[in-house]
Each structure stands twice: as C-alpha cells, then as structure tokens.
Write a protein that holds these residues in place. Sequence first.
Motif, PDB file in Angstrom:
ATOM      1  N   ALA A 130       4.033  11.264  -6.681  1.00 54.63           N
ATOM      2  CA  ALA A 130       3.232  10.874  -5.509  1.00 54.63           C
ATOM      3  C   ALA A 130       3.820  11.379  -4.199  1.00 54.63           C
ATOM      4  N   THR A 131       5.081  11.790  -4.206  1.00 52.69           N
ATOM      5  CA  THR A 131       5.703  12.278  -2.965  1.00 52.69           C
ATOM      6  C   THR A 131       5.244  13.680  -2.595  1.00 52.69           C
ATOM      7  N   VAL A 132       4.581  14.370  -3.524  1.00 51.84           N
ATOM      8  CA  VAL A 132       4.060  15.697  -3.190  1.00 51.84           C
ATOM      9  C   VAL A 132       2.730  15.476  -2.460  1.00 51.84           C
ATOM     10  N   PRO A 133       2.605  15.988  -1.226  1.00 53.28           N
ATOM     11  CA  PRO A 133       1.463  15.585  -0.393  1.00 53.28           C
ATOM     12  C   PRO A 133       0.141  16.200  -0.837  1.00 53.28           C
ATOM     13  N   ASP A 134      -0.923  15.526  -0.511  1.00 50.76           N
ATOM     14  CA  ASP A 134      -2.258  16.090  -0.737  1.00 50.76           C
ATOM     15  C   ASP A 134      -2.345  17.446  -0.052  1.00 50.76           C
ATOM     16  N   GLY A 135      -2.996  18.372  -0.716  1.00 54.11           N
ATOM     17  CA  GLY A 135      -3.147  19.712  -0.156  1.00 54.11           C
ATOM     18  C   GLY A 135      -2.012  20.652  -0.513  1.00 54.11           C
ATOM     19  N   ALA A 136      -1.011  20.145  -1.221  1.00 52.48           N
ATOM     20  CA  ALA A 136       0.129  20.985  -1.579  1.00 52.48           C
ATOM     21  C   ALA A 136      -0.318  22.128  -2.483  1.00 52.48           C
ATOM     22  N   SER A 137       0.277  23.283  -2.267  1.00 51.86           N
ATOM     23  CA  SER A 137       0.004  24.426  -3.141  1.00 51.86           C
ATOM     24  C   SER A 137       1.319  25.121  -3.425  1.00 51.86           C
ATOM     25  N   GLY A 138       1.280  26.171  -4.259  1.00 51.13           N
ATOM     26  CA  GLY A 138       2.488  26.889  -4.620  1.00 51.13           C
ATOM     27  C   GLY A 138       3.017  26.392  -5.942  1.00 51.13           C
ATOM     28  N   VAL A 139       4.331  26.442  -6.092  1.00 53.35           N
ATOM     29  CA  VAL A 139       4.965  26.126  -7.368  1.00 53.35           C
ATOM     30  C   VAL A 139       5.971  24.992  -7.200  1.00 53.35           C
ATOM     31  N   LEU A 140       5.904  24.056  -8.124  1.00 50.59           N
ATOM     32  CA  LEU A 140       6.806  22.908  -8.144  1.00 50.59           C
ATOM     33  C   LEU A 140       7.750  23.040  -9.336  1.00 50.59           C
ATOM     34  N   ALA A 141       9.032  22.709  -9.117  1.00 54.03           N
ATOM     35  CA  ALA A 141       9.996  22.620 -10.219  1.00 54.03           C
ATOM     36  C   ALA A 141      10.291  21.152 -10.496  1.00 54.03           C
ATOM     37  N   ASP A 142      10.122  20.755 -11.754  1.00 56.65           N
ATOM     38  CA  ASP A 142      10.466  19.391 -12.175  1.00 56.65           C
ATOM     39  C   ASP A 142      11.796  19.488 -12.918  1.00 56.65           C
ATOM     40  N   LEU A 143      12.883  19.117 -12.218  1.00 55.48           N
ATOM     41  CA  LEU A 143      14.227  19.246 -12.799  1.00 55.48           C
ATOM     42  C   LEU A 143      14.526  18.057 -13.700  1.00 55.48           C
ATOM     43  N   GLY A 144      14.894  18.331 -14.933  1.00 50.55           N
ATOM     44  CA  GLY A 144      15.112  17.246 -15.882  1.00 50.55           C
ATOM     45  C   GLY A 144      13.795  16.590 -16.215  1.00 50.55           C
ATOM     46  N   ALA A 145      12.828  17.412 -16.595  1.00 50.52           N
ATOM     47  CA  ALA A 145      11.430  16.974 -16.677  1.00 50.52           C
ATOM     48  C   ALA A 145      11.161  16.012 -17.820  1.00 50.52           C
ATOM     49  N   GLY A 146      12.063  15.926 -18.790  1.00 49.78           N
ATOM     50  CA  GLY A 146      11.741  15.129 -19.970  1.00 49.78           C
ATOM     51  C   GLY A 146      10.492  15.685 -20.624  1.00 49.78           C
ATOM     52  N   ALA A 147       9.570  14.799 -20.961  1.00 43.54           N
ATOM     53  CA  ALA A 147       8.317  15.246 -21.571  1.00 43.54           C
ATOM     54  C   ALA A 147       7.350  15.802 -20.539  1.00 43.54           C
ATOM     55  N   GLY A 148       7.710  15.765 -19.265  1.00 41.05           N
ATOM     56  CA  GLY A 148       6.888  16.410 -18.244  1.00 41.05           C
ATOM     57  C   GLY A 148       6.036  15.478 -17.407  1.00 41.05           C
ATOM     58  N   ALA A 149       6.305  14.181 -17.476  1.00 42.42           N
ATOM     59  CA  ALA A 149       5.428  13.198 -16.835  1.00 42.42           C
ATOM     60  C   ALA A 149       5.229  13.451 -15.339  1.00 42.42           C
ATOM     61  N   ALA A 150       6.319  13.624 -14.615  1.00 42.04           N
ATOM     62  CA  ALA A 150       6.200  13.742 -13.154  1.00 42.04           C
ATOM     63  C   ALA A 150       5.520  15.056 -12.766  1.00 42.04           C
ATOM     64  N   GLY A 151       5.949  16.144 -13.384  1.00 42.37           N
ATOM     65  CA  GLY A 151       5.362  17.442 -13.054  1.00 42.37           C
ATOM     66  C   GLY A 151       3.878  17.492 -13.369  1.00 42.37           C
ATOM     67  N   LEU A 152       3.504  16.944 -14.522  1.00 45.28           N
ATOM     68  CA  LEU A 152       2.089  16.960 -14.890  1.00 45.28           C
ATOM     69  C   LEU A 152       1.284  16.017 -13.993  1.00 45.28           C
ATOM     70  N   ALA A 153       1.878  14.908 -13.615  1.00 44.94           N
ATOM     71  CA  ALA A 153       1.184  14.001 -12.696  1.00 44.94           C
ATOM     72  C   ALA A 153       0.915  14.696 -11.363  1.00 44.94           C
ATOM     73  N   ALA A 154       1.892  15.487 -10.907  1.00 42.56           N
ATOM     74  CA  ALA A 154       1.701  16.193  -9.626  1.00 42.56           C
ATOM     75  C   ALA A 154       0.556  17.192  -9.728  1.00 42.56           C
TER      76      ALA A 154
END
Lengths: 294, 294
Positions: B66-90
């Motif tokens: 949720a900390t990634v703001p609305d309108g964000a574009s480009g590429v995000l790195a999820d460090l220590g992603a586990g199964a990917g929950a945070a990155g996929l949520a973003a």
Amino acid sequence: MTRAPDEFPPEPAPGQPAIDRPVDAHAAGGAVSGYTVDAFHNGKFFLVQPADTGHRAGMDAMLLAATVPDGASGVLADLGAGAGAAGLAAINRLPGLSAVLIERAPVMADCARRSLALAGNAHLAPRARVIEADVTLQGRQRLAAGLADQAFDYVILNPPFNAGADRKTPDPLKAEAHAMESQDLFERWLRTAAAILKPGGQVSIIARPESMSGILAALGNRFGGVEITPVVPRPGDDAIRILVTAIKGSRARMSLRDRILIHQGAGHVFSNEMNDLGNGRAAWPRRTKNRLPK
Amino acid sequence: MTRAPDEFPPEPAPGQPAIDRPVDAHAAGGAVSGYTVDAFHNGKFFLVQPADTGHRAGMDAMLLAATVPDGASGVLADLGAGAGAAGLAAINRLPGLSAVLIERAPVMADCARRSLALAGNAHLAPRARVIEADVTLQGRQRLAAGLADQAFDYVILNPPFNAGADRKTPDPLKAEAHAMESQDLFERWLRTAAAILKPGGQVSIIARPESMSGILAALGNRFGGVEITPVVPRPGDDAIRILVTAIKGSRARMSLRDRILIHQGAGHVFSNEMNDLGNGRAAWPRRTKNRLPK
C-alpha cells in the motif's frame, strides 16, 4: 511574546491569571521588571522567565516531567533546565523527589534561581537547587561542576531544538536556545546522562521526531528498554514531538507506544489527557515496570 | 496452520472462500498437494504457499504494498519476496507497474513461480518475474543475479523478523523466515535497495518497532525524507509494526506519522482503513510529494 506555532502554552487555570502576564508576579511574590512570572500546574508553582527573549517553557516541559512515575523518590537531574520548568513540575507532583536544575546560560540559570526565591515556590525550594554549568562537560570538569557519577535516579532533558532553515530566529537568546542541533548533540547530552545516572535509572527526553535517529544512536548500548511516544496535535497529523524514556543498562527491546493526542476536536481545546499531563494531575509512566533505583 | 498472535490474516472476501483453505486452489486454477492457494485483495489475485510450513503472507505484505502510491509506474523490486504477496499486491492495484520478486529460499521462490502460473493470476503474470537470489549479494554477484544498479523505481522489503527469545519457532522453514535479525540485517538489505534504486526512488519497509534503530542507521545518508507510520492494534496499544518509506538521495527531514489502527472496537474486526489498505482499495502514500522517477 511570540511562540513557534508548534509550541503550546499551559492552559490558564480556573481562577488563575493566564500565563505570561506580569500581573502573576505579584501573586507569586516576586515582580521584577523585565521578567514575567508564569503560573504552572494550575497555579501550584511559578516560573520566572525573561519577558521578551529566550525560549519560553510550556507543554514540552510539562510532558517531560510527566514521564517521572508516581511514587518516584531520590534525585532528579534536569539537564538544560532553562528556568526550571520541567524539574519543578516533577517535584511539584512528586513530594519524595528532589531536583537539580543544570543550565549553562547565565540569564536562564538566574531565572531558575529567581524562581526558587519566589514566595509561591516556598514548598519546592527546599528540594531544588541550581547548578550553572554546561551539561556536556566531561571528566574532572563535570565532577567539579557537581555532576557526580551515578548520583541521580532520574535524568530529564529537553535539548535546544534545531533552529533549522525553516524557522526564523531573529532573537539571539532564542537563537541560542533553539541552537543548531548538531549531529552529536544527543551523543554529548546522553553521554552525561548515562554517566550521572545510577544503574537502572531512567532518562527522559522530549524532542522533535526528526531527532529520533540521533537519539536512538546516542542511547546506543548505554540504555535499553527505549519507549517512544508520539505526540500528535490532532488525528491524522504528523507527530510534532516524541517523548522518549530509557533505562540505564537495560537490554530490553524498544517499543513504540500509541500517541498522546494534544487537542480535542478541530480547535485549540486541549484533550483531557493533555490537560491532566500538562497540569500535574497525571503521569505518563513507562509501560514496562520501572526499576525505581534504591 | 499457526500464526504468531501479532500476525493478522487478510479478511475473507464477501463471497470468497477464507484464506488458507485448499478449496481455494481449485478456483484459482492450480491445486497442488502440500500447498495452499490463498486469495488476496478480495479474490483479485492468489498466492501459492506451503501448506504447513514457512512464514505465511498476510497483512504485513498488504500494508507494504500500500505504500506504493496510486499512479506509480516503472519497475518495483520486492526484496525477500517469499511467495510474492507484497509485489503482486502492488501490481494488482497499479496497472502501470511491473514487479521483480527476489527470493533466496528455493521453496518460496518456487511458490512465487507457481503463483504466477495460476490461471487466477493471468492478468498479473505478464508484469511479474521471479529471481531466485540472495538480496544481500554484492558487486558482480548481484549484477549477475539480475539486480542492476539504478534499475528500479520502487523497492519494497519485509525482512525476516527476529525470532527472538520470546517466540517459539519449532518449524525450521518458519525459523528461517523469522531468522535472527542480526545487527546488520537492515544494513545489508538497504545497501542493496540503495544500489538498485534510481535516484529519487522510494524504498518501503515493514518491520517491528524494535528494528527502528537499525533501520534508521542503515537508511543513514543513502536515503532521506524518512516517514514512519506506527501500526497499532487498538487505541492505547503499543505499535506492533512500523511502516517506513524513504527517498534515495533525499535530504528531507524524518517525520513520524499518526498511526494506522488495525482493529475497530475491542474485537477482531478490522478498521475500515485497514480493510481498504489490506484489500487494495486504498494506498498509504507518502505525505511529502513523491518524486515519481522517470
């Protein structure tokens, strides 16, 4: 007088004159030109302050004093005491506690001495004294100033805030009080705090949130069990202060407590909690049981 | 399955099966024995996780995203992603964003790959990929793993929590996920974050409050404009998490924001705010205007 917008005065007590009016001086027994005598804790004690210059004591000092728990005894050191607001607020609430007010600036140390001489503070004067010294003194100089190793049960400190680029400080005395918060300010102040506290003694700090990093670094391995309370004006606002306590020699984990809310509603009315803390009717003790030294 | 008492699962969506029920797997198009397929964002995306072992993704990952703001574009790195929950949520909330999920543990990286293969995640798979690598790699090894300098617009990280003396971790995989938070864990993770972020890029961290000191020290001079939000279960409780964002290369001051309250009332009902943040209906953007790099 002027106040920075994020500083808040104590409320006038019911039936008491508002603060900052020289008329208080007469009631307190010590009117002197160029000074004000301001009532705190609903008129239970008074503070002599320069009328037109310098940092004015207010809620910051009252919140800082509130971190000393009910039942506290022994000796408290108020580092950078100014006119003595926080130290006197602590001993006014806590009859078993004595205070040493340590202040470098001669004008402010003089105010602290004048405060203790007021008739209205006769109940506090036997339990307080002033040391005019720089709290960052080290070694023999510190000892010579009267700040002995492991001599104190509590240390409270409200260091000068960063004047910063966004803050006008046209007044030199105010500028000194709001002096530039150098990278190592907290290192130097907390080095002294750690030296003069008994093992298990409590240090309390009120500061701006931006100082958190420097405070945590300086607490370092000297202190543990850090508890941080954000002080927030109204719901959704950023904190304007943090209230920090820690225990000398503790290895306990840090905790971040829920906020203290300053205001009630959208206006400038204080919350009940803030009113009680600001007027000595309530304490803000640590959550983890205090070891009350000795 | 068991959860630590201060971890909170996503709410079951109306009309959606509760999480952690293998029955979800069928709906998501990828039932495999030994795994669960859990619904997030009210059934908008799914996560393959080991059925009985390992750290389970939950609200921590949702808040981080949720900390990634609305309108964000480009590429995000999820460090220590586990199964990917945070990155996929973003990327589920933000259609202009792609995610690289970086995970060291083979079992969890495998889960992340399985997640991307689910029919229920077909809308996300084109914008996500998995790198099986240790996020603390340095120099040529980091570059060889696919983590190039200044390649990312956002970095989010949810490092393993301190297992600590007060926490039972009988399960080895869980024990690894909750591995001992060494003094320099944040130093190593944030060193990588600083290296791979573009100038002006945003790093986001969710952690326990006791990690604040290590986080602030590691952010150090690499990042500025630190914003810390306490996450508090109920009024008066200590924070159980801090949500931290910072901007690479910024010199702005730190700020401490008002809390996010998890629950409404005394029970286990989530607050409206937490429900919205946890289900991708709202963001928790920085207060200071984000520089959206490039």
